[in-house]
Design a protein around this motif. Structure first.
Motif, PDB file in Angstrom:
ATOM      1  N   THR A 332      18.152  17.608   6.244  1.00  0.00           N
ATOM      2  CA  THR A 332      18.795  16.945   5.490  1.00  0.00           C
ATOM      3  C   THR A 332      20.150  16.887   6.602  1.00  0.00           C
ATOM      4  O   THR A 332      20.845  15.816   6.858  1.00  0.00           O
ATOM      5  CB  THR A 332      19.469  17.316   4.221  1.00  0.00           C
ATOM      6  OG1 THR A 332      18.086  17.317   3.387  1.00  0.00           O
ATOM      7  CG2 THR A 332      20.339  16.309   3.879  1.00  0.00           C
ATOM      8  N   GLN A 338      26.151  10.243   6.129  1.00  0.00           N
ATOM      9  CA  GLN A 338      26.441  11.019   4.841  1.00  0.00           C
ATOM     10  C   GLN A 338      25.537  10.274   3.651  1.00  0.00           C
ATOM     11  O   GLN A 338      24.815  10.958   2.727  1.00  0.00           O
ATOM     12  CB  GLN A 338      27.753  11.107   4.475  1.00  0.00           C
ATOM     13  CG  GLN A 338      28.165  11.786   3.502  1.00  0.00           C
ATOM     14  CD  GLN A 338      27.691  13.328   3.575  1.00  0.00           C
ATOM     15  OE1 GLN A 338      27.032  13.852   4.569  1.00  0.00           O
ATOM     16  NE2 GLN A 338      27.596  13.869   2.377  1.00  0.00           N
ATOM     17  N   ARG A 341      21.993  11.459   4.031  1.00  0.00           N
ATOM     18  CA  ARG A 341      21.914  12.963   3.752  1.00  0.00           C
ATOM     19  C   ARG A 341      22.118  13.307   1.976  1.00  0.00           C
ATOM     20  O   ARG A 341      20.977  13.875   1.689  1.00  0.00           O
ATOM     21  CB  ARG A 341      23.013  13.865   4.279  1.00  0.00           C
ATOM     22  CG  ARG A 341      22.970  13.989   5.736  1.00  0.00           C
ATOM     23  CD  ARG A 341      24.022  14.726   6.340  1.00  0.00           C
ATOM     24  NE  ARG A 341      24.432  14.403   7.662  1.00  0.00           N
ATOM     25  CZ  ARG A 341      25.652  13.911   7.970  1.00  0.00           C
ATOM     26  NH1 ARG A 341      26.639  13.633   6.902  1.00  0.00           N
ATOM     27  NH2 ARG A 341      25.974  13.645   9.339  1.00  0.00           N
ATOM     28  N   VAL A 342      23.067  12.534   1.398  1.00  0.00           N
ATOM     29  CA  VAL A 342      22.946  12.646  -0.020  1.00  0.00           C
ATOM     30  C   VAL A 342      21.907  12.049  -0.727  1.00  0.00           C
ATOM     31  O   VAL A 342      21.187  12.857  -1.633  1.00  0.00           O
ATOM     32  CB  VAL A 342      24.284  11.691  -0.494  1.00  0.00           C
ATOM     33  CG1 VAL A 342      24.129  11.608  -2.078  1.00  0.00           C
ATOM     34  CG2 VAL A 342      25.438  12.179   0.114  1.00  0.00           C
ATOM     35  N   ARG A 370      28.749  20.702   4.871  1.00  0.00           N
ATOM     36  CA  ARG A 370      29.560  19.410   4.256  1.00  0.00           C
ATOM     37  C   ARG A 370      29.804  19.560   2.885  1.00  0.00           C
ATOM     38  O   ARG A 370      30.281  19.072   1.855  1.00  0.00           O
ATOM     39  CB  ARG A 370      28.893  18.183   4.761  1.00  0.00           C
ATOM     40  CG  ARG A 370      29.033  17.998   6.197  1.00  0.00           C
ATOM     41  CD  ARG A 370      28.380  16.454   6.584  1.00  0.00           C
ATOM     42  NE  ARG A 370      28.570  16.462   7.840  1.00  0.00           N
ATOM     43  CZ  ARG A 370      27.637  16.721   8.814  1.00  0.00           C
ATOM     44  NH1 ARG A 370      26.553  17.225   8.407  1.00  0.00           N
ATOM     45  NH2 ARG A 370      27.780  16.296  10.023  1.00  0.00           N
ATOM     46  N   THR A 372      27.021  18.880   0.966  1.00  0.00           N
ATOM     47  CA  THR A 372      26.085  17.911   0.545  1.00  0.00           C
ATOM     48  C   THR A 372      25.174  18.487  -0.531  1.00  0.00           C
ATOM     49  O   THR A 372      24.820  18.241  -1.364  1.00  0.00           O
ATOM     50  CB  THR A 372      25.588  16.926   1.498  1.00  0.00           C
ATOM     51  OG1 THR A 372      26.340  17.080   2.612  1.00  0.00           O
ATOM     52  CG2 THR A 372      24.776  15.880   0.995  1.00  0.00           C
ATOM     53  N   THR A 373      24.407  19.276   0.160  1.00  0.00           N
ATOM     54  CA  THR A 373      23.390  20.177  -0.545  1.00  0.00           C
ATOM     55  C   THR A 373      23.615  21.005  -1.839  1.00  0.00           C
ATOM     56  O   THR A 373      23.258  20.712  -2.726  1.00  0.00           O
ATOM     57  CB  THR A 373      22.613  21.039   0.417  1.00  0.00           C
ATOM     58  OG1 THR A 373      22.218  20.306   1.612  1.00  0.00           O
ATOM     59  CG2 THR A 373      21.277  21.579  -0.189  1.00  0.00           C
ATOM     60  N   GLN A 376      24.894  18.808  -4.972  1.00  0.00           N
ATOM     61  CA  GLN A 376      23.903  18.228  -5.753  1.00  0.00           C
ATOM     62  C   GLN A 376      23.038  19.410  -6.619  1.00  0.00           C
ATOM     63  O   GLN A 376      22.592  19.127  -7.664  1.00  0.00           O
ATOM     64  CB  GLN A 376      23.108  17.391  -4.764  1.00  0.00           C
ATOM     65  CG  GLN A 376      23.793  16.175  -4.527  1.00  0.00           C
ATOM     66  CD  GLN A 376      22.869  15.406  -3.880  1.00  0.00           C
ATOM     67  OE1 GLN A 376      22.104  14.750  -4.509  1.00  0.00           O
ATOM     68  NE2 GLN A 376      23.027  15.011  -2.569  1.00  0.00           N
ATOM     69  N   GLU A 413      35.257  16.733   7.413  1.00  0.00           N
ATOM     70  CA  GLU A 413      34.217  16.586   6.755  1.00  0.00           C
ATOM     71  C   GLU A 413      33.782  17.780   6.403  1.00  0.00           C
ATOM     72  O   GLU A 413      32.649  18.072   5.596  1.00  0.00           O
ATOM     73  CB  GLU A 413      33.229  15.797   7.672  1.00  0.00           C
ATOM     74  CG  GLU A 413      33.406  14.280   7.628  1.00  0.00           C
ATOM     75  CD  GLU A 413      32.685  13.635   8.664  1.00  0.00           C
ATOM     76  OE1 GLU A 413      31.702  14.397   9.360  1.00  0.00           O
ATOM     77  OE2 GLU A 413      32.858  12.417   8.877  1.00  0.00           O
TER      78      GLU A 413
END
Ligand SMILES: O=P(O)(O)OC[C@H]1O[C@H](OP(=O)(O)OP(=O)(O)O)[C@H](O)[C@@H]1O
Ligand SMILES: NC(=O)CC[C@H](N)C(=O)O
Ligand SMILES: [Mg+2]
Length: 491
Positions: A332, A338, A341-342, A370, A372-373, A376, A413
């Motif tokens: 990812t 982005q 990635r999301v 970032r 992101t992982t 979530q 970011e």
């Protein structure tokens, strides 16, 4: 990071280059290319996409030659266009094909200098094209019909004198052979291997030793910082240090995330370094939170698995798999946008609800970049019924841009930039957040090779081993943030 490979063989090398690139794929998923020397002709095929999609049967059939190089790209400069896929080629002097892993920090000055002083036009925004043109220029000014290793070493010394940044490179000089070199600090990795065949000895260089392993090449050694290794068409190998006195400082993020666990870099097993990261992190948790109420340690697949296993052992808490990864989706973090990635986190990882229900879980990741992982995943753990969701990172907070070949150019970011751990914890929605200390991360890697005294730790410490002009940092923030890249893509 990108993956690079080069082979001087005794028979056609294209299929070995292809196989090598498939095990370097984790270093770059955006584009791939192979160049081979077929008599006096250079054969080159490069496209956007994964290695398996770029090289069709038809493309492979044209890649004749027993000397060749390959590249898989994860862009850190310029655009994602196919024009900037590698290898690059210049026709003068001799004809040179070139592949680069890393990133230069004085690109703009070099681009101007190339044009104004050397009268060389750079046709893309790629720093790798600049690097190739410097090498070409430094060979050209020696005005030799007959090249010798001395001329190539001198040219590489010329590259070191002008280029600043991280670079591990492999080039094909037509009519001569292969040259591989690393920047004076040895920021990006490069290893050398050999194998015996009925027709004689063959040599290979690659970003990671895993490529040598799967091709049956015996690992000889790392190419040293500032060193150039030349392998002539007839298999003669010569090496020389072309930069003196620079501090050896390999990128510590290779050990955290970039490299495969089955690779050896600088004589350190990436796998064992990750095991030690888990141990150290476990020690820190026991020190700072002796009365913790963690029921299970759960890795966020894939890279954190190794560190999570020793962390669990250290805590004396069960290690459980709570997320299953779809093995057909790539990494990812190295995706270009982005949005992608999301989406990819949700598609890639699915929770095993029973492992979370009514439990206090410690989710472990190798790094939080970032966010992101982790954002979530924490939500998924809660949806699966976890009572408390704690998070631990095997690397310290990533607070500063990386300028040496990892695409995290915009401090804005990075979830940890300018934020305290409490603030990050709130932002990702964890009940508790624990980061590895930088000195412990350094110990975890250096314990594998006592001669390693320094590392490039810039994304954690903000200290750049080559020095970096604040104007460059401002420029990459402006040009390479996700927002800027999205605009470029839609233009
Ligand atoms: O905070 P972020 O910006 O999300 O970046 C960090 C995450 O990205 C990487 O995973 P990735 O999915 O790329 O690869 P992996 O399967 O090798 O763990 C890394 O292992 C972390 O999980
Ligand atoms: N990640 C890398 O090593 C990138 C190489 C080079 N800077 C490019 O963008 O193509
Ligand atoms: Mg991951």
């Amino acid at each position: 990071m990108c993956g690079i490979i080069g082979i001087v063989g005794t028979a056609n090398v294209a299929s070995a280059l292809y196989d090598g690139l498939t095990v370097l794929q984790h270093r770059g998923q955006d584009a791939a290319g192979i160049a081979t020397v077929d008599g006096a002709k250079l054969r080159l095929h490069k496209r956007k996409g994964l290695v398996r999609d770029v090289f069709t049967q038809k493309a492979m059939e044209k890649l004749h030659g027993r000397i060749g190089i390959g590249h898989c790209r994860y862009p850190t400069a310029g655009s994602e266009d196919v024009d900037e896929a590698q290898p690059f080629y210049v026709n003068s002097p001799y004809g040179i094909a070139f592949a680069h892993n890393g990133n230069l920090v004085n690109t703009e000055a070099l681009r101007r200098e190339m044009f104004e002083q050397d009268r060389r036009h750079i046709n893309t925004n790629s720093d790798s094209e600049i690097l190739l043109n410097i090498l070409a220029h430094e060979l050209q000014i020696q005005e030799r019909m007959q090249l010798t290793p001395d001329h190539i070493f001198k040219a590489v010394a010329g590259v070191h004198a002008r280029a600043s940044g991280g670079y591990a490179c492999v080039g094909l000089v037509l009519g001569y052979g292969l040259v591989a070199f690393r920047d004076p600090h040895g920021i990006r990795p490069l290893v050398l291997g050999q194998r015996e065949t009925p027709n004689g000895r063959e040599y290979a260089v690659a970003s990671e030793s895993v490529a040598l392993d799967i091709l049956g090449f015996k690992f000889m050694r790392d190419v040293e910082p500032g060193e150039a290794v030349i392998i002539s068409e007839n298999g003669r190998i010569t090496a020389r240090h072309c930069a003196e006195g620079a501090v050896h400082a390999p990128c510590i993020f290779e050990y955290v995330y970039l490299a495969r666990p089955d690779s050896m870099i600088e004589d350190v097993s990436v796998y064992k370094a990750r095991l030690r990261m888990g141990e150290k992190l476990g020690e820190k948790i026991l020190r700072e939170w002796p009365d913790h109420d963690i029921d299970a340690v759960i890795p966020i697949p894939d890279t954190s698995r190794t560190a999570a296993s020793t962390l669990a052992m250290q805590l004396g808490v069960p290690f459980r798999e709570g997320f299953v990864k779809n093995r057909y989706i790539g990494r990812t973090f190295i995706m270009p946008g982005q949005g992608e990635r999301v989406q990819s986190v949700r598609r890639k990882l699915n929770a095993i609800d029973l492992e979370f229900r009514k439990k206090n879980v410690l989710l472990v990741d190798d790094s939080i970049v970032r966010g992101t992982t982790s954002r979530q995943i924490i939500q998924m753990a809660r949806e699966a019924g976890a009572r408390k969701v704690y998070v631990a990172s095997a690397a310290p907070p990533v607070r500063f841009p990386n300028v040496y070949g990892i695409d995290m150019p915009a401090a804005s970011e990075l979830i940890a930039a300018g934020r305290s751990v409490d603030e990050i914890q709130r932002l990702i929605g964890a009940d508790r957040l624990i980061y590895q200390d930088l000195e412990d991360l350094i110990w975890a890697v250096a314990d594998g090779n006592e001669s390693l005294k320094h590392f490039d730790t810039s994304c954690f410490s903000g200290e750049y081993i080559t020095g970096v002009d604040p104007a460059y940092l401002a420029q990459i923030e402006m040009l390479r943030s996700d927002e800027a890249k999205a605009k470029l893509r839609s233009a």
